[in-house]
Design a protein around this motif. Structure first.
Motif, PDB file in Angstrom:
ATOM      1  N   VAL A 208       0.805  -1.209   0.000  1.00  0.00           N
ATOM      2  CA  VAL A 208       0.000   0.000   0.000  1.00  0.00           C
ATOM      3  C   VAL A 208       0.845   1.268   0.000  1.00  0.00           C
ATOM      4  O   VAL A 208       0.552   2.235  -0.725  1.00  0.00           O
ATOM      5  CB  VAL A 208      -0.949   0.005   1.231  1.00  0.00           C
ATOM      6  CG1 VAL A 208      -1.720   1.313   1.309  1.00  0.00           C
ATOM      7  CG2 VAL A 208      -1.899  -1.171   1.163  1.00  0.00           C
ATOM      8  N   HIS A 209       1.904   1.296   0.799  1.00  0.00           N
ATOM      9  CA  HIS A 209       2.647   2.533   1.018  1.00  0.00           C
ATOM     10  C   HIS A 209       3.918   2.655   0.179  1.00  0.00           C
ATOM     11  O   HIS A 209       4.714   3.565   0.404  1.00  0.00           O
ATOM     12  CB  HIS A 209       2.999   2.657   2.506  1.00  0.00           C
ATOM     13  CG  HIS A 209       1.809   2.870   3.389  1.00  0.00           C
ATOM     14  ND1 HIS A 209       1.239   4.104   3.613  1.00  0.00           N
ATOM     15  CD2 HIS A 209       1.050   1.981   4.085  1.00  0.00           C
ATOM     16  CE1 HIS A 209       0.213   3.987   4.420  1.00  0.00           C
ATOM     17  NE2 HIS A 209       0.071   2.708   4.723  1.00  0.00           N
ATOM     18  N   LEU A 210       4.113   1.783  -0.786  1.00  0.00           N
ATOM     19  CA  LEU A 210       5.350   1.819  -1.556  1.00  0.00           C
ATOM     20  C   LEU A 210       5.430   3.048  -2.463  1.00  0.00           C
ATOM     21  O   LEU A 210       4.440   3.479  -3.059  1.00  0.00           O
ATOM     22  CB  LEU A 210       5.483   0.566  -2.416  1.00  0.00           C
ATOM     23  CG  LEU A 210       5.645  -0.772  -1.697  1.00  0.00           C
ATOM     24  CD1 LEU A 210       6.111  -1.831  -2.687  1.00  0.00           C
ATOM     25  CD2 LEU A 210       6.618  -0.684  -0.532  1.00  0.00           C
ATOM     26  N   THR A 211       6.642   3.593  -2.589  1.00  0.00           N
ATOM     27  CA  THR A 211       6.915   4.686  -3.522  1.00  0.00           C
ATOM     28  C   THR A 211       7.258   4.088  -4.889  1.00  0.00           C
ATOM     29  O   THR A 211       7.579   2.894  -4.998  1.00  0.00           O
ATOM     30  CB  THR A 211       8.101   5.513  -3.035  1.00  0.00           C
ATOM     31  OG1 THR A 211       9.292   4.695  -3.064  1.00  0.00           O
ATOM     32  CG2 THR A 211       7.880   6.022  -1.608  1.00  0.00           C
ATOM     33  N   PRO A 212       7.218   4.901  -5.950  1.00  0.00           N
ATOM     34  CA  PRO A 212       7.611   4.380  -7.271  1.00  0.00           C
ATOM     35  C   PRO A 212       9.018   3.786  -7.266  1.00  0.00           C
ATOM     36  O   PRO A 212       9.272   2.781  -7.941  1.00  0.00           O
ATOM     37  CB  PRO A 212       7.513   5.612  -8.172  1.00  0.00           C
ATOM     38  CG  PRO A 212       6.478   6.473  -7.518  1.00  0.00           C
ATOM     39  CD  PRO A 212       6.686   6.278  -6.046  1.00  0.00           C
ATOM     40  N   GLU A 213       9.929   4.400  -6.517  1.00  0.00           N
ATOM     41  CA  GLU A 213      11.299   3.887  -6.454  1.00  0.00           C
ATOM     42  C   GLU A 213      11.331   2.505  -5.798  1.00  0.00           C
ATOM     43  O   GLU A 213      12.066   1.606  -6.237  1.00  0.00           O
ATOM     44  CB  GLU A 213      12.194   4.853  -5.684  1.00  0.00           C
ATOM     45  CG  GLU A 213      12.425   6.196  -6.362  1.00  0.00           C
ATOM     46  CD  GLU A 213      11.209   7.119  -6.292  1.00  0.00           C
ATOM     47  OE1 GLU A 213      11.116   8.033  -7.141  1.00  0.00           O
ATOM     48  OE2 GLU A 213      10.348   6.917  -5.397  1.00  0.00           O
ATOM     49  N   GLU A 214      10.527   2.321  -4.772  1.00  0.00           N
ATOM     50  CA  GLU A 214      10.476   1.027  -4.094  1.00  0.00           C
ATOM     51  C   GLU A 214       9.823  -0.033  -4.965  1.00  0.00           C
ATOM     52  O   GLU A 214      10.263  -1.194  -4.979  1.00  0.00           O
ATOM     53  CB  GLU A 214       9.745   1.173  -2.761  1.00  0.00           C
ATOM     54  CG  GLU A 214      10.545   1.959  -1.729  1.00  0.00           C
ATOM     55  CD  GLU A 214       9.722   2.338  -0.512  1.00  0.00           C
ATOM     56  OE1 GLU A 214      10.307   2.451   0.577  1.00  0.00           O
ATOM     57  OE2 GLU A 214       8.486   2.532  -0.645  1.00  0.00           O
ATOM     58  N   VAL A 215       8.795   0.352  -5.701  1.00  0.00           N
ATOM     59  CA  VAL A 215       8.172  -0.592  -6.638  1.00  0.00           C
ATOM     60  C   VAL A 215       9.213  -1.096  -7.629  1.00  0.00           C
ATOM     61  O   VAL A 215       9.257  -2.284  -7.975  1.00  0.00           O
ATOM     62  CB  VAL A 215       6.991   0.065  -7.373  1.00  0.00           C
ATOM     63  CG1 VAL A 215       6.510  -0.827  -8.516  1.00  0.00           C
ATOM     64  CG2 VAL A 215       5.849   0.340  -6.406  1.00  0.00           C
ATOM     65  N   GLY A 216      10.096  -0.194  -8.061  1.00  0.00           N
ATOM     66  CA  GLY A 216      11.128  -0.561  -9.015  1.00  0.00           C
ATOM     67  C   GLY A 216      12.143  -1.555  -8.480  1.00  0.00           C
ATOM     68  O   GLY A 216      12.887  -2.162  -9.261  1.00  0.00           O
ATOM     69  N   GLN A 217      12.183  -1.749  -7.171  1.00  0.00           N
ATOM     70  CA  GLN A 217      13.119  -2.694  -6.569  1.00  0.00           C
ATOM     71  C   GLN A 217      12.598  -4.139  -6.603  1.00  0.00           C
ATOM     72  O   GLN A 217      13.362  -5.069  -6.338  1.00  0.00           O
ATOM     73  CB  GLN A 217      13.397  -2.305  -5.114  1.00  0.00           C
ATOM     74  CG  GLN A 217      14.073  -0.953  -4.933  1.00  0.00           C
ATOM     75  CD  GLN A 217      14.163  -0.542  -3.469  1.00  0.00           C
ATOM     76  OE1 GLN A 217      14.079  -1.378  -2.568  1.00  0.00           O
ATOM     77  NE2 GLN A 217      14.312   0.740  -3.222  1.00  0.00           N
ATOM     78  N   ILE A 218      11.320  -4.316  -6.908  1.00  0.00           N
ATOM     79  CA  ILE A 218      10.721  -5.652  -6.863  1.00  0.00           C
ATOM     80  C   ILE A 218      11.027  -6.390  -8.161  1.00  0.00           C
ATOM     81  O   ILE A 218      10.645  -5.943  -9.243  1.00  0.00           O
ATOM     82  CB  ILE A 218       9.204  -5.564  -6.650  1.00  0.00           C
ATOM     83  CG1 ILE A 218       8.893  -4.809  -5.361  1.00  0.00           C
ATOM     84  CG2 ILE A 218       8.588  -6.962  -6.602  1.00  0.00           C
ATOM     85  CD1 ILE A 218       7.412  -4.565  -5.131  1.00  0.00           C
ATOM     86  N   PRO A 219      11.711  -7.525  -8.091  1.00  0.00           N
ATOM     87  CA  PRO A 219      12.024  -8.281  -9.309  1.00  0.00           C
ATOM     88  C   PRO A 219      10.762  -8.819  -9.980  1.00  0.00           C
ATOM     89  O   PRO A 219       9.785  -9.166  -9.304  1.00  0.00           O
ATOM     90  CB  PRO A 219      12.904  -9.437  -8.795  1.00  0.00           C
ATOM     91  CG  PRO A 219      13.391  -9.007  -7.454  1.00  0.00           C
ATOM     92  CD  PRO A 219      12.301  -8.139  -6.881  1.00  0.00           C
ATOM     93  N   PRO A 220      10.745  -8.913 -11.299  1.00  0.00           N
ATOM     94  CA  PRO A 220       9.578  -9.452 -12.013  1.00  0.00           C
ATOM     95  C   PRO A 220       9.243 -10.886 -11.631  1.00  0.00           C
ATOM     96  O   PRO A 220       8.117 -11.334 -11.858  1.00  0.00           O
ATOM     97  CB  PRO A 220       9.996  -9.362 -13.487  1.00  0.00           C
ATOM     98  CG  PRO A 220      11.077  -8.350 -13.529  1.00  0.00           C
ATOM     99  CD  PRO A 220      11.792  -8.459 -12.222  1.00  0.00           C
ATOM    100  N   SER A 221      10.201 -11.604 -11.061  1.00  0.00           N
ATOM    101  CA  SER A 221       9.944 -12.998 -10.671  1.00  0.00           C
ATOM    102  C   SER A 221       9.020 -13.115  -9.469  1.00  0.00           C
ATOM    103  O   SER A 221       8.449 -14.187  -9.211  1.00  0.00           O
ATOM    104  CB  SER A 221      11.264 -13.701 -10.349  1.00  0.00           C
ATOM    105  OG  SER A 221      11.940 -13.038  -9.289  1.00  0.00           O
TER     106      SER A 221
END
Length: 351
Positions: A208-221
């Motif tokens: 819920v609280h993730l920033t765009p930069e943090e979303v970018g850290q999540i691997p597609p796997s």
């Protein structure tokens, strides 16, 4: 056997008008296309589509149905949340099985063919109950600071446990899941970094609280799951779904005590919320979150295409117009469900 329907949602939910699906003697799809004649079992004025996937649901907490009058951590926080005390006593007394049967039956009535389930206790009983009602269950047993004898585990949040324990969970279990940044407190405590770099969780829920930069850290796997109704109610905001679309998020209904485990209701809510928030979120994307992306991420309910066993639902087609996907996301309900199709077997929904 050939099945004919007014519409078929084939492959990645491509709309085939006056469609026909051919299955072999084992119930595996061998062809999908437009009807051009010949013998076929006519399902009538319906949309034949994949069964629904509930990407995140707590079923045992139905024991505290509509007990939503406390702060979220006091209700569901490990280890002292109200639900843990109630559910533990229920399981200890062997009274949870009848409750599980009721929840599983209701979930099946909604057209659910697969569910990713968090079990605070009794994961084996949870899996068995859902499977008895035809629901493929990927169940995560809560670890409770120990090492349960079940192949998949979850922790409510990685900030509850020491890093070394989280590493041991990753080493011991096939699949690992956790809630991530459901509350601002957990987000500020660095739960995403723990979930990714220490626990190395396979399934991340809420965000819920993730920033765009943090979303970018999540691997597609990784598999990510959003729960719009529960998040809007409990924390007053919804995960940034448009920013997560490249990860192909799943859609979950979360706690049964709070929300009816109905993916149709979740889709309608997300559709309305997206319009209010000004999000560019297409109906195909919302419907994919509750169907075919479950196959891509977790091998839940295959798409309707050659090579896969047919696991479909027949839903009453729109009564006017041709905007089929919008109808399914914005208007359809379980009352529009006409039949389940499992291979070459056609059965009515549970009464």
């Amino acid at each position: 056997m050939r099945l004919r329907a007014r519409y078929v949602l084939a492959g990645g939910l491509e709309l085939v008008a006056d469609g026909v699906v051919e299955v072999d003697d084992g119930g595996v799809v061998v062809g999908v296309g437009r009807y051009t004649g010949g013998v076929a079992a006519d399902l009538g004025n319906v949309v034949l589509m994949p069964q629904l996937v509930n990407g995140h649901v707590h079923v045992l907490d139905a024991a505290i149905l509509d007990r939503d009058d406390m702060y979220i951590d006091d209700l569901v926080g490990w280890p002292h949340g109200v639900k843990y005390h109630v559910v533990r006593r229920l399981v200890e007394r062997g009274r949870h099985t009848a409750l599980l049967e009721k929840v599983a039956r209701r979930m099946r009535r909604y057209g659910v063919g697969c569910a990713l389930v968090y079990a605070e206790y009794a994961a084996g009983d949870v899996e068995a109950a859902l499977r008895r009602w035809g629901i493929e269950a990927v169940v995560f047993q809560e670890a409770h600071g120990g090492f349960p004898s079940y192949p998949n585990v979850q922790v409510a949040t990685p900030v509850d446990h020491p890093p070394e324990y989280l590493r041991q969970l990753r080493a011991r279990y096939r699949l690992v899941s956790t809630h991530v940044s459901e509350t601002e407190d957990c987000h500020e405590a660095g739960d995403l970094e723990l979930a990714l770099k220490v626990l190395d969780a396979d399934v991340l829920v809420h965000l819920v609280h993730l920033t765009p930069e943090e979303v970018g850290q999540i691997p597609p796997s990784k598999t990510v799951v959003v729960n719009p109704r529960a998040n809007a109610y409990f924390v007053g905001r919804v995960a940034p779904v448009p920013q997560l679309l490249h990860l192909k998020p799943l859609l979950g209904t979360d706690n049964v005590f709070m929300n009816e485990p109905d993916p149709w209701a979740e889709m309608r809510f997300l559709h309305a919320y997206a319009a209010a928030a000004g999000w560019r979120l297409e109906e195909r994307e919302i419907l994919s979150m509750a169907t075919v992306w479950g196959w891509e991420k977790m091998r839940c309910v295959p798409p309707i295409e050659p090579g896969h066993r047919l696991r479909a639902i027949a839903v009453a087609a729109p009564y006017a117009g041709e905007k089929v996907l919008k109808f399914l996301v914005k208007r359809a309900a379980h009352t529009d469900l006409v039949a389940f199709v499992e291979g070459s077997s056609i059965e009515p929904p549970p009464s």
